[in-house]
Scaffold this active site. Sequence first.
Site, PDB file in Angstrom:
ATOM      1  N   PRO A  98       0.816  -1.219   0.000  1.00 23.67           N
ATOM      2  CA  PRO A  98       0.000   0.000   0.000  1.00 23.67           C
ATOM      3  C   PRO A  98       0.847   1.265   0.000  1.00 23.67           C
ATOM      4  CG  PRO A  98      -0.074  -1.048   2.157  1.00 23.67           C
ATOM      5  CD  PRO A  98       0.614  -2.009   1.235  1.00 23.67           C
ATOM      6  N   GLU A 126       2.242  -8.002   9.068  1.00 25.05           N
ATOM      7  CA  GLU A 126       2.273  -6.550   9.226  1.00 25.05           C
ATOM      8  C   GLU A 126       3.100  -5.871   8.131  1.00 25.05           C
ATOM      9  OE1 GLU A 126       1.251  -2.928  11.038  1.00 25.05           O
ATOM     10  OE2 GLU A 126       0.463  -4.967  11.297  1.00 25.05           O
ATOM     11  N   ARG A 164      -2.919  -9.073 -20.162  1.00 24.88           N
ATOM     12  CA  ARG A 164      -3.842  -8.826 -21.275  1.00 24.88           C
ATOM     13  C   ARG A 164      -3.283  -7.798 -22.260  1.00 24.88           C
ATOM     14  NH1 ARG A 164      -7.346  -4.633 -21.360  1.00 24.88           N
ATOM     15  NH2 ARG A 164      -8.949  -5.903 -22.359  1.00 24.88           N
ATOM     16  N   ASP A 179     -10.000   0.497 -24.701  1.00 23.95           N
ATOM     17  CA  ASP A 179     -10.343   0.282 -23.290  1.00 23.95           C
ATOM     18  C   ASP A 179     -10.585   1.596 -22.579  1.00 23.95           C
ATOM     19  OD1 ASP A 179     -10.292  -2.464 -23.067  1.00 23.95           O
ATOM     20  OD2 ASP A 179      -8.152  -2.541 -22.599  1.00 23.95           O
TER      21      ASP A 179
END
Length: 248
Positions: A98, A126, A164, A179
């Site tokens: 993150p 963690e 992809r 897209d």
Amino acid sequence: MSLKKITYLSLFPEVIQQGLSHSLVGKAQEQKRVELNFVQIRNFSKDKHKSVDDTPYGGGAGMLLKADVLVDAWSSLTSFEEKAKPARERPYTMLLSPQGKPLTQERAKDLAQNYSELILVCGHYEGVDERFIDLCVDEEISIGDYVLTGGEIAAMVVSDVVIRLIPGTVGNEDSVSTDSLENGLLKAPQFTRPRELMGKGIPDVLMSGNHAEIEKWRKAESLKRTEQKRPDLWEKYEQSNPKAPSKK
């Protein structure tokens, strides 16, 4: 050059393997467009209990993946000598975190087209000992501003987005070029049969056969939809296209 191989360092490699065995990604593997390799981090534990984590120095909640175990797992795939080479000419190591830069369509296209091999490291608990990041990781990457139980799901997301985009994976290349997000804009609304559904029809222009007018309509709808639904994307688009008209 295009991406040929992705290796996953994970405590739960079977989760990734199962998740990526279907649809276009599964077909890409069957067609040898990309090879997926899985390394169980626990195999590199140094004690009889096969432990891979420990408490953080200085105290705090949770457990950390140990740097020595991770370095050994990583070293089974590449080396510090290899890491000294230019990033695009060797296995490129990414930690799902993150704290990383958000994954974008533009970055995914770069990874698919300009790197031959990726190593995706799936964190757990963690987090990971910072020394492993300093020594072995080229880039931290995030799929969003939230925290998952582990990096396996994030690794699958990154892989799906990137694979992809490998040439030949999607049969109709126009599907990729049109897209959502491909040009920094959302895709225009799309419709298929039946023509009428519960009193709702489709825009007449789509039945006109006038391809120039259809493209014009799609462009206008793409601009309008982006401005309304994703003002963050619209702001970036306006900055790079200062003459872009507002479609609200």
